[in-house]
Structures are given as structure tokens and as C-alpha cells.
Design a protein around this motif. Structure first.
Motif, PDB file in Angstrom:
ATOM      1  N   PHE A   1      16.348   2.013  -0.529  1.00 29.82           N
ATOM      2  CA  PHE A   1      15.415   2.212   0.601  1.00 29.82           C
ATOM      3  C   PHE A   1      14.323   1.168   0.523  1.00 29.82           C
ATOM      4  O   PHE A   1      14.228   0.419  -0.464  1.00 29.82           O
ATOM      5  CB  PHE A   1      14.841   3.634   0.598  1.00 29.82           C
ATOM      6  CG  PHE A   1      14.058   4.016  -0.624  1.00 29.82           C
ATOM      7  CD1 PHE A   1      12.686   3.816  -0.695  1.00 29.82           C
ATOM      8  CD2 PHE A   1      14.693   4.587  -1.729  1.00 29.82           C
ATOM      9  CE1 PHE A   1      11.960   4.177  -1.824  1.00 29.82           C
ATOM     10  CE2 PHE A   1      13.978   4.947  -2.869  1.00 29.82           C
ATOM     11  CZ  PHE A   1      12.601   4.744  -2.915  1.00 29.82           C
ATOM     12  N   PHE A   2      13.533   1.078   1.590  1.00 30.63           N
ATOM     13  CA  PHE A   2      12.364   0.200   1.532  1.00 30.63           C
ATOM     14  C   PHE A   2      11.134   0.950   2.003  1.00 30.63           C
ATOM     15  O   PHE A   2      11.249   2.018   2.619  1.00 30.63           O
ATOM     16  CB  PHE A   2      12.594  -1.116   2.282  1.00 30.63           C
ATOM     17  CG  PHE A   2      12.566  -1.068   3.799  1.00 30.63           C
ATOM     18  CD1 PHE A   2      11.402  -0.790   4.510  1.00 30.63           C
ATOM     19  CD2 PHE A   2      13.721  -1.359   4.531  1.00 30.63           C
ATOM     20  CE1 PHE A   2      11.388  -0.789   5.905  1.00 30.63           C
ATOM     21  CE2 PHE A   2      13.708  -1.363   5.934  1.00 30.63           C
ATOM     22  CZ  PHE A   2      12.529  -1.075   6.605  1.00 30.63           C
ATOM     23  N   THR A   3       9.961   0.402   1.681  1.00 29.90           N
ATOM     24  CA  THR A   3       8.717   1.004   2.177  1.00 29.90           C
ATOM     25  C   THR A   3       7.854  -0.053   2.855  1.00 29.90           C
ATOM     26  O   THR A   3       7.836  -1.215   2.450  1.00 29.90           O
ATOM     27  CB  THR A   3       7.861   1.631   1.048  1.00 29.90           C
ATOM     28  OG1 THR A   3       7.484   0.620   0.109  1.00 29.90           O
ATOM     29  CG2 THR A   3       8.589   2.750   0.337  1.00 29.90           C
ATOM     30  N   SER A   4       7.155   0.362   3.906  1.00 30.12           N
ATOM     31  CA  SER A   4       6.118  -0.470   4.530  1.00 30.12           C
ATOM     32  C   SER A   4       5.242   0.438   5.372  1.00 30.12           C
ATOM     33  O   SER A   4       5.643   1.565   5.693  1.00 30.12           O
ATOM     34  CB  SER A   4       6.725  -1.567   5.411  1.00 30.12           C
ATOM     35  OG  SER A   4       7.172  -1.023   6.623  1.00 30.12           O
ATOM     36  N   ALA A   5       4.071  -0.084   5.727  1.00 29.49           N
ATOM     37  CA  ALA A   5       3.110   0.726   6.477  1.00 29.49           C
ATOM     38  C   ALA A   5       3.699   1.219   7.797  1.00 29.49           C
ATOM     39  O   ALA A   5       3.419   2.342   8.215  1.00 29.49           O
ATOM     40  CB  ALA A   5       1.853  -0.087   6.741  1.00 29.49           C
ATOM     41  N   SER A   6       4.513   0.395   8.441  1.00 27.91           N
ATOM     42  CA  SER A   6       4.986   0.794   9.768  1.00 27.91           C
ATOM     43  C   SER A   6       6.315   1.545   9.730  1.00 27.91           C
ATOM     44  O   SER A   6       6.660   2.227  10.695  1.00 27.91           O
ATOM     45  CB  SER A   6       5.099  -0.431  10.672  1.00 27.91           C
ATOM     46  OG  SER A   6       5.789  -1.454   9.998  1.00 27.91           O
TER      47      SER A   6
ATOM     48  N   SER B   1       0.791  11.596   3.527  1.00 25.34           N
ATOM     49  CA  SER B   1      -0.019  10.639   4.289  1.00 25.34           C
ATOM     50  C   SER B   1      -0.740  11.332   5.436  1.00 25.34           C
ATOM     51  O   SER B   1      -1.900  11.028   5.734  1.00 25.34           O
ATOM     52  CB  SER B   1       0.849   9.522   4.863  1.00 25.34           C
ATOM     53  OG  SER B   1       1.524   8.886   3.833  1.00 25.34           O
ATOM     54  N   ARG B   2      -0.043  12.243   6.083  1.00 22.26           N
ATOM     55  CA  ARG B   2      -0.679  12.995   7.183  1.00 22.26           C
ATOM     56  C   ARG B   2      -1.870  13.787   6.665  1.00 22.26           C
ATOM     57  O   ARG B   2      -2.922  13.829   7.300  1.00 22.26           O
ATOM     58  CB  ARG B   2       0.334  13.948   7.824  1.00 22.26           C
ATOM     59  CG  ARG B   2       1.258  13.258   8.796  1.00 22.26           C
ATOM     60  CD  ARG B   2       1.932  14.313   9.681  1.00 22.26           C
ATOM     61  NE  ARG B   2       2.592  13.701  10.806  1.00 22.26           N
ATOM     62  CZ  ARG B   2       3.915  13.503  10.871  1.00 22.26           C
ATOM     63  NH1 ARG B   2       4.694  13.888   9.882  1.00 22.26           N
ATOM     64  NH2 ARG B   2       4.451  12.926  11.926  1.00 22.26           N
TER      65      ARG B   2
ATOM     66  N   VAL C   1       0.858  -1.189   0.000  1.00 21.75           N
ATOM     67  CA  VAL C   1       0.000   0.000   0.000  1.00 21.75           C
ATOM     68  C   VAL C   1       0.899   1.245   0.000  1.00 21.75           C
ATOM     69  O   VAL C   1       0.645   2.225  -0.711  1.00 21.75           O
ATOM     70  CB  VAL C   1      -0.935  -0.037   1.231  1.00 21.75           C
ATOM     71  CG1 VAL C   1      -1.666   1.279   1.400  1.00 21.75           C
ATOM     72  CG2 VAL C   1      -1.912  -1.200   1.104  1.00 21.75           C
ATOM     73  N   THR C   2       1.974   1.183   0.780  1.00 19.75           N
ATOM     74  CA  THR C   2       2.919   2.305   0.840  1.00 19.75           C
ATOM     75  C   THR C   2       3.596   2.475  -0.521  1.00 19.75           C
ATOM     76  O   THR C   2       3.788   3.603  -0.997  1.00 19.75           O
ATOM     77  CB  THR C   2       3.994   2.034   1.918  1.00 19.75           C
ATOM     78  OG1 THR C   2       3.355   1.449   3.050  1.00 19.75           O
ATOM     79  CG2 THR C   2       4.713   3.302   2.324  1.00 19.75           C
ATOM     80  N   ARG C   3       3.947   1.351  -1.146  1.00 16.27           N
ATOM     81  CA  ARG C   3       4.575   1.373  -2.475  1.00 16.27           C
ATOM     82  C   ARG C   3       3.708   2.125  -3.481  1.00 16.27           C
ATOM     83  O   ARG C   3       4.200   3.008  -4.195  1.00 16.27           O
ATOM     84  CB  ARG C   3       4.802  -0.074  -2.946  1.00 16.27           C
ATOM     85  CG  ARG C   3       5.408  -0.218  -4.336  1.00 16.27           C
ATOM     86  CD  ARG C   3       5.351  -1.694  -4.786  1.00 16.27           C
ATOM     87  NE  ARG C   3       5.976  -1.906  -6.084  1.00 16.27           N
ATOM     88  CZ  ARG C   3       5.405  -1.636  -7.251  1.00 16.27           C
ATOM     89  NH1 ARG C   3       4.184  -1.129  -7.285  1.00 16.27           N
ATOM     90  NH2 ARG C   3       6.038  -1.858  -8.377  1.00 16.27           N
TER      91      ARG C   3
END
Ligand code: PDD
Length: 286
Positions: free
Chosen positions: A242-247, A281-282, A209-211
Motif C-alpha cells: 500500500f502507499f500513504t499520502s495526505a490526499s 485523523s477525523r 506526514v501520513t507515514r
């Protein structure tokens, strides 16, 4: 202080919340999940997580009749009751209590088991690791081939994280047929020149989802994106990773299999993308 959690329609103190020992999630790993972040008491990426949850359920022919608005109400209720300002909501739906151990699915109409709880993480958005970056090892991707379904079968990713820890690093990247698939619990990217390179969507990776949001924001910021697989050697020669994830949102990677990237320092692209991602996102949090 004990948390209030949600189990099958009830809000209960965590000590009183129970699930059957016959539950398919417990016995067969027959369950799907979502992790959704909370900042300033608001939910990030809610629609994205709900869309993926629906897809995971449908790919496994599982049904759960909670509506989008009911899911939202449960998330909000848990955040409020547990005073979460920064943290996560964990959501799990299993195929329910089959009554006995049986490989076959239980009869249609067997209610799913629905569990949600919060994890408070003050300082989530200010993770000091984002300033210094993290180090990764690579290991073979030995998971099943439906990684696009977000199931709770997380033993191999757990083993990968333990292997990384044993090696004195933070995380592991999975490699299959010579190419990086994804991180143990995240999607991965490298930066070369002005290009962001990340593996294309397929059953080989989770559709983050972040991706999805990050790629949209990067395109809006006129950054060039190439969706294709890359190797560890290519990653080691990249300007940044880098990486992405919800947390973790956007997390810079400064070392891959003992090779430092960008002189071992967090680079400008990862830094900028993290800022953009958190800002956007905020703004969209509900
Ligand atoms: N992990 N790939 C894998 C294998 C994952 O487990 C995750 C998420 C991602 C990133 O997806 P998203 O951006 O939607 O969080 C990619 C979650 C955070 C977890 O298991 O805790």
C-alpha cells in the motif's frame, strides 16, 4: 463558480490572483509546498504539515514570517469561503520576486510569495480505488538527492505518472540502487506475515506526514514495523502492499510490475490501516 484564493495577504477571486513572471518559484522551481486534506470541513494533520513546512523552508534558507496561528486562520478562512467539506488546501511559499533572473538568491529581506488555494473533492475519503486497489510500475529514481525537502520541482514525478498511465497502470514506484525509494507522490509499504516494511527516513525520501501518523497508529494496534529498504522482487512476493499520502490516506496496491499481490485483491492489513488512519485523523482534525 470561481474560488477565493490567498496571495500574499489578500483573499481574491482566482481570476484576479497574480504572481510576478520573475518569481523564483516560476523561474527556478525555488519554492516549497504542502498539501493538507480536509474532511467534514476540518483540517487533517495540521501540525505535521506546519512542522515539515518549517523544515523545508529552513533547509533552503528561506524565511516566511507567518505564524502557526496565521497559517491556521488562512486555511480555515479558505475552507469556509469556498465551502469545502472534503478536499485539499494547497500551500506554496517561493523565494519571491528577484526582480531579474539570477541564480543567486535575492537579497535578504526580499518577501516570499505565499499562495494558498482549496481543491474541493467530494467523496475524497470514499475513493472507490481504495476498495479495488491500484496497480504500479517501477521506474528508475532520477530525482535530485534532497527528496526530504518538499519542493515544487515535480517534473520527474509528473513524467513517472504519465509513464504509468501509458502502461495502463495508476502510479509508479521509484527504484534506486536496486531498492524502492518511494512512490511518485507517496510513501510505500509492503506487508509480509505480520510485518509492515517501509523504507527508513533519510534524504532519499519525503518524510511523509501520513507515514509518521500511520506508523504510530500501527504500533498502537500491536502491528510489527520494520523500517528498511525493499526491492521490487520482494514487493512482488509480499502478502500486500500500500502507499500513504495526505490526499490518498492509505491506498492498497494490488499489482507491482504486472505481478498480482494477494490474488489481485485488497488485503486485510491495508483495509484495516485505512480505517484506523481515517478514524484517528477525523478525531484529531481541527
Ligand atoms: N505528495 N513522497 C512524495 C514524493 C510525495 O510527493 C508525498 C506527498 C509523499 C507523502 O507525504 P504526505 O503523507 O505528507 O502527504 C511522499 C503530495 C500529497 C502531493 O504532492 O500532492
Amino acid at each position: 463558480m470561481s474560488r477565493i484564493v490567498y496571495v500574499n495577504g489578500q483573499y481574491l477571486p482566482e481570476e484576479e490572483a497574480t504572481v510576478s513572471i520573475f518569481d523564483r518559484g516560476f523561474v527556478m522551481g525555488d519554492a516549497v509546498y504542502e498539501v493538507t486534506s480536509v474532511l467534514e470541513g476540518k483540517i487533517l494533520e495540521f501540525e505535521g504539515h506546519m512542522t515539515r513546512l518549517a523544515r523545508s523552508l529552513s533547509e533552503l534558507e528561506m524565511t516566511c514570517d507567518l505564524t502557526r496561528d496565521q497559517w491556521l486562520e488562512i486555511h480555515r478562512e479558505l475552507i469556509a469561503r469556498n465551502n469545502v467539506t472534503e478536499g485539499m488546501v494547497y500551500l506554496q511559499v517561493s523565494r519571491g520576486n528577484a526582480g531579474d533572473r539570477d541564480f543567486h538568491y535575492p537579497p535578504a529581506g526580499t518577501p516570499p510569495t505565499v499562495v494558498l488555494y482549496t481543491q474541493s473533492k467530494p467523496g475524497l475519503a470514499d475513493d472507490p480505488k481504495a476498495k479495488v486497489g491500484i496497480k504500479v510500475i517501477s521506474i528508475p529514481d532520477l530525482r535530485w538527492h534532497r527528496r526530504d525537502i518538499k519542493t515544487v520541482q515535480l517534473l520527474y514525478p509528473s513524467m513517472a505518472k504519465m509513464a504509468a498511465e501509458k502502461a495502463g497502470k495508476h502510479d509508479a514506484w521509484f527504484v534506486e540502487d536496486g531498492f524502492v525509494t518511494e512512490g511518485s507522490s507517496n510513501n510505500v509499504y509492503i506487508v509480509k506475515g505480520n510485518k509492515i516494511i517501509t523504507r527508513q527516513l533519510s534524504n532519499d525520501i519525503l518524510h511523509g506526514v501520513t507515514r509518521a501518523s500511520l506508523l504510530k497508529y500501527a504500533a498502537e494496534a500491536q502491528m510489527e514495523i520494520e523500517e528498511r529498504p525493499f526491492t521490487i522482487v520482494e514487493a512482488q512476493a509480499a502478502d500486500e502492499a500500500f502507499f500513504t499520502s495526505a490526499s490518498a490516506f492509505v491506498m492498497p496496491v494490488v499489482e507491482v510490475d504486472d505481478v498480482a499481490l494477494n490474488g489481485g485483491k485488497v488485503g486485510p492489513v491495508a483495509t484495516r490501516l485505512r480505517e484506523i488512519y481515517l478514524d484517528e485523523s477525523r478525531k484529531r482534525a481541527i
